[in-house]
Design an enzyme around this catalytic site. Structure first.
Site, PDB file in Angstrom:
ATOM      1  N   CYS A   4       0.688  -1.389  -0.392  1.00  0.00           N
ATOM      2  CA  CYS A   4       0.161  -0.086   0.376  1.00  0.00           C
ATOM      3  C   CYS A   4       1.311   1.387   0.209  1.00  0.00           C
ATOM      4  O   CYS A   4       0.965   1.998   1.048  1.00  0.00           O
ATOM      5  CB  CYS A   4      -0.967   0.164   1.457  1.00  0.00           C
TER       6      CYS A   4
ATOM      7  N   PRO B 295       1.788   7.663   0.416  1.00  0.00           N
ATOM      8  CA  PRO B 295       2.287   8.946  -1.357  1.00  0.00           C
ATOM      9  C   PRO B 295       3.801   8.235  -1.818  1.00  0.00           C
ATOM     10  O   PRO B 295       4.198   8.820  -2.192  1.00  0.00           O
ATOM     11  CB  PRO B 295       2.410  10.151  -0.807  1.00  0.00           C
ATOM     12  N   GLY B 296       4.193   7.789  -0.828  1.00  0.00           N
ATOM     13  CA  GLY B 296       5.536   7.179  -1.316  1.00  0.00           C
ATOM     14  C   GLY B 296       6.637   6.741  -0.511  1.00  0.00           C
ATOM     15  O   GLY B 296       7.709   7.012  -1.083  1.00  0.00           O
ATOM     16  N   SER B 297       6.605   7.604   0.538  1.00  0.00           N
ATOM     17  CA  SER B 297       7.961   8.895   1.064  1.00  0.00           C
ATOM     18  C   SER B 297       8.504   7.049   2.202  1.00  0.00           C
ATOM     19  O   SER B 297       9.309   7.012   1.965  1.00  0.00           O
ATOM     20  CB  SER B 297       7.140   9.165   2.783  1.00  0.00           C
ATOM     21  N   LYS B 298       7.710   6.529   2.558  1.00  0.00           N
ATOM     22  CA  LYS B 298       8.247   4.707   3.175  1.00  0.00           C
ATOM     23  C   LYS B 298       8.642   4.236   1.530  1.00  0.00           C
ATOM     24  O   LYS B 298      10.200   3.955   2.175  1.00  0.00           O
ATOM     25  CB  LYS B 298       7.080   4.229   2.808  1.00  0.00           C
TER      26      LYS B 298
ATOM     27  N   ASP C  34       1.666  -1.087   5.448  1.00  0.00           N
ATOM     28  CA  ASP C  34       1.623  -0.483   5.505  1.00  0.00           C
ATOM     29  C   ASP C  34      -0.087   0.446   5.515  1.00  0.00           C
ATOM     30  O   ASP C  34      -0.283   0.696   4.664  1.00  0.00           O
ATOM     31  CB  ASP C  34       2.366   0.810   5.464  1.00  0.00           C
TER      32      ASP C  34
ATOM     33  N   CYS D 218      -0.840   4.024  11.077  1.00  0.00           N
ATOM     34  CA  CYS D 218      -1.164   5.279  11.343  1.00  0.00           C
ATOM     35  C   CYS D 218      -2.051   5.380  12.993  1.00  0.00           C
ATOM     36  O   CYS D 218      -2.998   6.562  12.738  1.00  0.00           O
ATOM     37  CB  CYS D 218      -0.973   6.117  10.731  1.00  0.00           C
TER      38      CYS D 218
END
Length: 705
Positions: free
Chosen positions: A173, A176-179, A258, A311
């Protein structure tokens, strides 16, 4: 207090105007209170009673700004050094409006001091000169991908996943792509050409395309972005697609789950959580979360690790989901104790007891007709076996962060000591495993149509989104053969890994390169993978009247510079680099007259027109050497980097600070044009016109990444 605008449909919109008299009517205070949320968590007892007031107060305040210096590039330490030496001393002991401002602090648990926290108001950053300079530094470095804005707790899951360059990694998942960016950086930490790869998936069609924008700037040929419902993520055929026992399917070394969640750990930045929070969200997402985790465990290789994170602070979405997976998988999986990881991170252990509130906010007991058994706490026997205390809970008040839940699973490796009955059934494992998965998902009977996982409608996409097929080009194709020869590309580079994104399969405008293992997956899974993006731009068509009409793109240079052996790579000095960064199309005659790097000028001038490269040795083992593309004309040359890259290089290499509106090369051209306004025709003008076109296209290419 946060504010929320109530604009009625049909109201006249105004742009750039402000009517203070109407301000009170259009804005209402959004109160950061929710009685059910407070009652729920107080009753669960997840926060010690003596800490509750601090916890709640922290949840009502804004998050500090946090960022990390990206670790995939060799100059990460150089960027860190710039920040620590040029900015940090000036941000210590700053007094603003009679109060001492907190200086930036390194996140104590983030590796190598590359994660930072800034807890100051926007007014200080905007009005204080030193903080304003720091903000400009962060903006410039962020624009070129050296720094990433990311919430501190969001950085934890990729770190504990422990990705290595050889790993096959799935982010189920990803948007938005930061991980995902962290996963890619870890993959490239030791090499520009790792043997592993990252597949980033998101169920939302539009978000999967937007995800590309976040990840493109990392310039990784080892990335693939796909668009699937994570609950039903497809099996991927490997290169050995037709083995003696039928199709073979990919298993991943590392998987990040996530999952979608109610998000009450984000209430410091997402103020709508305060008014929208209810127990129904967590209950409704529980099965979706379990299905994604269960699917991930199916796709995980024995001996591999999977991180499940949310989260949310709600145990229904956290420990209850983890316990359900442990209950189903039994001795095949275990939770990893992470107490010895991330020293300096304040955290709490996972819990084993909680009450279950239904959607009407009534406490229910196990066995109630409208309740799932998996919502409820584990039995005493399961508590001993599951080790839920190995889960990590991070609360906002512990270190001024958001709220997060992280668990690391490990799939037990049985290959070294297989059970007696395993040998006879090993060949059928893939198909039987998939069939066993189906009843579990069907039995759930949950409507997830309102969640992101079932969005089918194709919304408006980014203007540069490409839905064309991925077609690999024969490495002996005349156009590619010309490039191999012109740039002196060796045979260690996989020349069969080049593709185009058009139905004809012919190289017309752009040629891409993907890492070899991803090539095999693309070829073998055209019928089952919905691929959104993969590969980096390698060659772009430039001009037809020169020896090679294809120029190498900047994003592929970290890979290609290791495989090029050509006189088109010309050593240059720092003076020449500075000249090229500040002047557009300097003429050879002027460079000779000014005696700027005569050896570089002499060698470059003898080369044919087209893409060339300057290599600058900085004579400092702690700093990276530079390898940049230039356009070589018959009478002038030009450095082909975009404005953002030029700003970053000017500051990092030469200490020259710029503003966002400045463009040294354009300013130099304008000044030069004024000086030569009497003579605007002839060869001296025609030559730069070609160069200008090359620069404009190069800049546009980089910006759209």
């Amino acid at each position: 207090m946060a504010r929320r605008k109530n604009q009625k449909k049909g109201q006249k919109k105004t742009f750039g105007t402000r009517d203070d008299s109407n301000n009170q009517k259009n804005w209402t205070e959004l109160v950061k209170e929710n009685a059910k949320w407070e009652s729920y968590y107080k009753d669960l007892g997840v926060i010690p009673e003596e800490e509750w007031d601090t916890f709640k107060k922290t949840c009502q305040t804004q998050l500090p700004l946090t960022f990390r210096i990206t670790g995939s590039r060799k100059h990460a330490k150089e960027v860190l050094q710039l920040f620590q030496e040029n900015h940090l001393p000036n941000l210590t002991n700053v007094v603003w409006e009679g109060e001492t401002v907190k200086p930036p602090m390194a996140l104590p648990w983030y590796p190598q001091n590359l994660g930072w926290q800034l807890d100051v108001s926007k007014s200080v950053i905007r009005k204080n000169e030193q903080f304003s300079r720091m903000q400009r530094f962060l903006v410039v470095e962020n624009a070129v991908g050296n720094i990433s804005r990311q919430e501190a707790v969001s950085m934890i899951p990729p770190i504990v996943l422990d990705v290595k360059p050889e790993h096959y990694v799935l982010d189920m998942c990803a948007a938005p792509g930061s991980k995902t960016a962290q996963l890619i950086e870890a993959l490239h930490a030791e090499s520009d050409e790792p043997s592993g790869f990252v597949i980033a998936n998101d169920a939302d069609y539009k978000r999967s395309h937007m995800l590309v924008h976040q990840l493109k700037r990392l310039n990784s040929a080892n990335l693939m972005v796909v668009n699937h419902d994570a609950q039903f993520f497809p099996r991927i055929k490997t290169a050995n697609a037709s083995g003696p026992v039928g199709p073979q399917f990919l298993k991943f070394d590392r998987i990040l789950c996530d999952v979608p969640c109610s998000g009450d750990g984000t209430m410091r930045k997402n103020v709508n959580v305060w008014k929208d929070w209810n127990t129904g969200s967590g209950l409704g997402l529980h099965i979706v979360q379990f299905n994604i985790l269960d699917r991930g465990l199916n796709l995980l290789k024995e001996g591999g690790k999977l991180v499940y994170s949310t989260c949310s602070m709600n145990p229904i979405e956290n420990e209850a989901v983890v316990a359900a997976a442990l209950r189903k998988w039994g001795d095949k999986i275990r939770l990893v104790n992470c107490d010895d990881q991330l020293p300096g991170l304040v955290r709490s252990k996972g819990i084993t007891q909680w009450k279950v509130y239904d959607k009407q906010f009534e406490i229910r007991e196990k066995g109630h007709e409208n309740c799932l058994d998996s919502w409820f706490p584990p039995s005493a026997e399961e508590v001993e076996k599951f080790n839920l205390d190995r889960c990590m809970r991070v609360y906002p008040h512990q270190q001024n962060t958001g709220g997060f839940f992280i668990t690391v699973f490990e799939k037990i490796d049985t290959t070294s000591t297989p059970p007696p009955a395993a040998t006879a059934t090993a060949t059928a494992t893939a198909n039987e495993e998939e069939q066993a998965q189906e009843p579990e998902l069907k039995k759930a009977k949950v409507d997830t149509s309102s969640t992101a996982s079932h969005i089918q409608k194709k919304e408006k996409l980014p203007r540069d989104a490409n839905e064309e097929p991925f077609v690999f080009v024969d490495p002996n194709h005349p156009q590619l053969a010309k490039c191999w020869s012109f740039y002196g590309i060796d045979d260690k580079f996989d020349k069969s890994s080049c593709l185009v994104r058009n139905a004809t399969g012919e190289p017309t405008r752009t040629i891409y390169h993907v890492a070899t293992p991803l090539k095999q997956l693309i070829v073998n899974n055209e019928d089952r993978l919905k691929i959104v993006y993969s590969g980096v731009k390698l060659f772009v068509s430039q001009r037809s009247d020169i020896d090679c009409s294809w120029r190498i793109q900047s994003e592929s240079l970290p890979i290609m510079k290791q495989h090029m052996h050509s006189d088109r790579i010309v050593p240059g000095n720092m003076e020449m680099l500075k000249k090229l960064l500040t002047e557009a199309f300097p003429r050879y005659d002027d460079l000779i007259a000014e005696n700027v790097d005569p050896e570089f000028v002499s060698k470059t001038q003898k080369l044919s027109a087209g893409c060339t490269f300057i290599k600058v040795d900085r004579n400092d083992p702690s700093k990276e050497d530079l390898f940049l593309p230039i356009w070589n004309g018959s009478k002038c040359i030009n450095l082909m980097v975009c404005k953002e890259d030029a700003h970053e290089l000017l500051y990092r290499i030469f200490g020259i600070e710029t503003t966002s509106k400045q463009n040294p090369k354009a300013e130099h051209m304008a000044k030069k044009a004024q000086e030569e306004s009497a003579n605007t025709e002839g060869e001296s003008e025609k030559e730069p016109t070609v160069g200008t076109e090359a620069e404009t296209e190069a800049e546009a290419d980089v910006k759209t990444e």
